[in-house]
Design an enzyme around this catalytic site. Structure first.
Site, mmCIF file in Angstrom:
data_model
loop_
_atom_site.group_PDB
_atom_site.id
_atom_site.type_symbol
_atom_site.label_atom_id
_atom_site.label_comp_id
_atom_site.label_asym_id
_atom_site.label_seq_id
_atom_site.Cartn_x
_atom_site.Cartn_y
_atom_site.Cartn_z
ATOM 1 N N LYS A 30 0.861 -1.189 0.000
ATOM 2 C CA LYS A 30 0.000 0.000 0.000
ATOM 3 C C LYS A 30 0.888 1.226 0.000
ATOM 4 O O LYS A 30 2.044 1.164 0.438
ATOM 5 C CB LYS A 30 -0.863 0.000 1.268
ATOM 6 C CG LYS A 30 -2.081 0.906 1.193
ATOM 7 C CD LYS A 30 -3.254 0.270 0.503
ATOM 8 C CE LYS A 30 -4.378 1.261 0.287
ATOM 9 N NZ LYS A 30 -5.587 0.609 -0.221
ATOM 10 N N ASP A 76 -7.117 4.465 -4.521
ATOM 11 C CA ASP A 76 -7.764 4.343 -3.202
ATOM 12 C C ASP A 76 -8.365 5.725 -2.948
ATOM 13 O O ASP A 76 -8.579 6.478 -3.913
ATOM 14 C CB ASP A 76 -6.723 3.934 -2.129
ATOM 15 C CG ASP A 76 -7.374 3.562 -0.788
ATOM 16 O OD1 ASP A 76 -7.879 2.450 -0.676
ATOM 17 O OD2 ASP A 76 -7.387 4.392 0.142
HETATM 18 P P1 NDP Z 1 -13.015 7.877 -2.706
HETATM 19 O O1 NDP Z 1 -11.959 8.889 -2.486
HETATM 20 O O2 NDP Z 1 -13.551 7.640 -4.058
HETATM 21 O O3 NDP Z 1 -14.257 8.168 -1.744
HETATM 22 C C1 NDP Z 1 -14.114 8.233 -0.350
HETATM 23 C C2 NDP Z 1 -15.425 8.740 0.232
HETATM 24 O O4 NDP Z 1 -15.341 8.721 1.650
HETATM 25 C C3 NDP Z 1 -15.710 10.176 -0.159
HETATM 26 O O5 NDP Z 1 -17.099 10.361 -0.210
HETATM 27 C C4 NDP Z 1 -15.087 10.981 0.974
HETATM 28 O O6 NDP Z 1 -15.689 12.241 1.153
HETATM 29 C C5 NDP Z 1 -15.377 10.073 2.144
HETATM 30 N N1 NDP Z 1 -14.319 10.201 3.151
HETATM 31 C C6 NDP Z 1 -12.989 9.970 2.992
HETATM 32 N N2 NDP Z 1 -12.322 10.210 4.120
HETATM 33 C C7 NDP Z 1 -13.228 10.618 4.995
HETATM 34 C C8 NDP Z 1 -13.157 11.026 6.355
HETATM 35 N N3 NDP Z 1 -11.990 11.060 7.015
HETATM 36 N N4 NDP Z 1 -14.323 11.365 6.955
HETATM 37 C C9 NDP Z 1 -15.491 11.303 6.274
HETATM 38 N N5 NDP Z 1 -15.620 10.933 4.994
HETATM 39 C C10 NDP Z 1 -14.513 10.596 4.380
HETATM 40 O O7 NDP Z 1 -12.428 6.516 -2.084
HETATM 41 P P2 NDP Z 1 -12.919 5.022 -2.340
HETATM 42 O O8 NDP Z 1 -14.393 4.989 -2.510
HETATM 43 O O9 NDP Z 1 -12.034 4.433 -3.363
HETATM 44 O O10 NDP Z 1 -12.506 4.334 -0.952
HETATM 45 C C11 NDP Z 1 -13.402 4.257 0.156
HETATM 46 C C12 NDP Z 1 -12.926 3.172 1.100
HETATM 47 O O11 NDP Z 1 -12.897 1.907 0.407
HETATM 48 C C13 NDP Z 1 -11.508 3.356 1.665
HETATM 49 O O12 NDP Z 1 -11.451 2.797 2.965
HETATM 50 C C14 NDP Z 1 -10.663 2.497 0.715
HETATM 51 O O13 NDP Z 1 -9.448 2.079 1.332
HETATM 52 C C15 NDP Z 1 -11.615 1.330 0.504
HETATM 53 N N6 NDP Z 1 -11.361 0.519 -0.688
HETATM 54 C C16 NDP Z 1 -11.354 1.075 -1.942
HETATM 55 C C17 NDP Z 1 -11.146 0.278 -3.050
HETATM 56 C C18 NDP Z 1 -11.243 0.812 -4.435
HETATM 57 O O14 NDP Z 1 -11.187 0.009 -5.370
HETATM 58 N N7 NDP Z 1 -11.400 2.116 -4.645
HETATM 59 C C19 NDP Z 1 -10.855 -1.151 -2.910
HETATM 60 C C20 NDP Z 1 -10.975 -1.657 -1.574
HETATM 61 C C21 NDP Z 1 -11.188 -0.830 -0.516
HETATM 62 P P3 NDP Z 1 -15.372 13.472 0.131
HETATM 63 O O15 NDP Z 1 -16.220 13.205 -1.079
HETATM 64 O O16 NDP Z 1 -15.795 14.677 0.884
HETATM 65 O O17 NDP Z 1 -13.906 13.407 -0.145
#
Ligand code: NDP
Length: 448
Positions: free
Chosen positions: A126, A166
């Site tokens: 990672k 991510d």
């Molecule tokens: P994105 O950046 O596309 O979306 C993240 C979302 O979560 C956004 O809506 C963001 O808000 C919100 N968010 C992020 N950090 C915070 C925080 N500290 N407090 C509140 N809201 C928060 O990321 P992903 O959808 O790709 O990832 C989401 C999760 O899934 C993570 O834990 C990631 O590690 C996990 N994951 C992702 C994979 C992938 O293929 N993308 C695969 C496996 C796991 P805002 O819109 O305001 O930024």
């Protein structure tokens, strides 16, 4: 003291101020206790748990770049190459101001077991940076990505380490990173996944984590005599995972009624409008208040400290898809009080240890992220296969492989939980099933 406890204490002592890493290790080691204690002397002699919890390599570096005002900015970059026993390191890059070494280590550690569960030949890694893409121009994001890759390129490669997206790293960032890698190396190879479709990306990769989450949830429910159709779902997040989880849930006949971002959350009793959500978050990169402004059925709630957001909404199923530790004990109690009977993690470690324990004790079906969100990395591995073959598979081909992988993952962890006398404990099942394959490969390869 038992070997498991010894190693946990060592991890805490040697990695101070990394609470998320401690939490991830604790969860895994607790699950493995039954396996390790059956053959404790052999595991201790080989120092297998010490080797499992110390990354093979950590790279930390400076990322200087110039913003639109001509000011030089400096960020920290990380790549943790945790374990390559079963394949090249594989795991995403996170760009978020909260990123530090402890967070990248927790994510890399989780990735070892997740990648093993997919059944595909990928090791765990990672990386990321404390860079915040929010509010930056495309040129600033490009300048940052180019500087990031100017150091990272020496540590990665199609058969060495293959990063992906991510939080904060989507198609735009992967494009800039790939372009710079190709330029420096003068080599066109599948060194990153999540690429655009015109330059080696896989169909269905964008959708894979969210879709995979729903395929696994559907199977978990089915095997427990329940049907996903007609169920109300609370989802957190509004990013890549949340959007495609909501879309697939609707295709399966369920009704997702919430989503959230870092500034607030939406309750839409008529069901989330995916096209509108995509327009707000993917196209405009705007706040969720714009969703509510465009849809009369939706309520927007500003995020406030101490409030419990989407988890206070009555639902049958909860899918946390935002970030780590976003679902705590109070949230778990609210969910159980409202009749929620299943929780499947879309994000990595979104549920605290106390909340997980409470949900499991309350009889809630609980699937940990390393199993339920593995569809993203599994499809990344399918993208690597297509790049090696120099072929592209159809959406249907990739999607049906993804579906099969998620069904297999659920059955693997279900069987492991039964075999070790913990039927229905899918956390233990996932950790044990993921561990056994990696441990066998590590033993076969000697002391490396
Ligand atoms: P994105 O950046 O596309 O979306 C993240 C979302 O979560 C956004 O809506 C963001 O808000 C919100 N968010 C992020 N950090 C915070 C925080 N500290 N407090 C509140 N809201 C928060 O990321 P992903 O959808 O790709 O990832 C989401 C999760 O899934 C993570 O834990 C990631 O590690 C996990 N994951 C992702 C994979 C992938 O293929 N993308 C695969 C496996 C796991 P805002 O819109 O305001 O930024």
């Amino acid at each position: 003291m038992s070997y498991v406890d010894e190693v946990y204490d060592l991890v805490v002592a040697k990695n101070p101020a990394q609470p998320e890493f401690h939490q991830a290790v604790k969860e895994v080691l607790e699950s493995l206790r039954v396996v390790i204690e059956a053959d404790e002397d052999a595991y201790r002699k080989e120092a297998l748990l010490e080797r499992l919890t110390v990354p093979e390599r950590i790279v930390q570096f400076r990322i200087p770049w110039v913003d639109d005002k001509g000011q030089v900015q400096v960020n920290n970059g990380f790549r943790v190459q945790f374990n390559s026993a079963i394949g090249p390191y594989k795991g995403g890059l996170r760009f978020h101001p909260s990123v530090n070494l402890g967070i990248i280590k927790f994510l890399g550690f989780e990735q070892i077991f997740k990648n093993s569960l997919t059944g595909l030949p990928i090791g765990g890694g990672k990386g990321g940076s404390d860079f915040d893409p929010k509010g930056k121009s495309d040129r600033e994001v490009m300048a940052f990505c180019q500087s990031f890759m100017t150091e990272l390129y020496r540590h990665i490669g199609a058969d060495t380490d293959v990063p992906a997206g991510d939080i904060g790293v989507g198609g735009r960032e992967i494009g800039f990173l790939f372009g710079q890698y190709k330029r420096i190396r003068n080599q066109y190879e599948g060194v990153l996944t999540g690429k655009g479709l015109t330059y080696g990306g896989s169909l269905a990769r964008t959708e894979a984590t969210g879709y995979g989450l729903l395929y696994l949830t559907e199977e978990m429910l089915k095997c427990n005599g329940k049907d996903i159709a007609g169920k109300t779902i609370a989802v957190s997040g509004a990013g890549n995972v949340a959007i495609y989880a909501i879309q697939k849930a609707q295709q399966l006949g369920a009704k997702p009624v919430t989503c959230s971002d870092s500034t607030g959350w939406i309750y839409d009793p008529e069901g989330i409008d995916v096209a509108l959500l995509k327009e707000v978050k993917e196209v405009k990169r705007a706040r969720l208040s714009e969703y509510a402004a465009a849809r009369s059925s939706a309520e927007y709630h500003e995020k406030k400290a101490g409030e419990h957001g989407v988890w206070t909404v009555k639902c049958d199923i909860a899918l946390p898809c935002a970030t780590q530790n976003e679902l705590d004990l109070e949230d778990a109690k609210a969910l159980v009080g409202n009749g929620c009977f299943a929780v499947a993690e879309g994000a990595n470690m979104p549920t605290t240890l106390e909340a997980t324990e409470y949900l499991q004790k309350s009889g809630v079906l609980f699937c940990p992220g390393k199993a339920s969100n593995a569809g993203g990395v599994a499809t990344s591995a399918l993208e690597m296969s297509q790049n090696s073959e120099r072929l592209s598979w159809t959406f249907e081909e990739v999607d049906s492989k993804l579906q099969q992988i998620m069904v297999n993952i659920f059955h693997n962890l279900d069987e492991a939980s039964k075999k070790y006398g913990m039927e229905g404990d899918y956390v233990a099942g996932a950790n044990i099933a993921g561990f056994l394959k990696v441990a066998t490969a590590m033993k076969a390869q000697g002391i490396v």
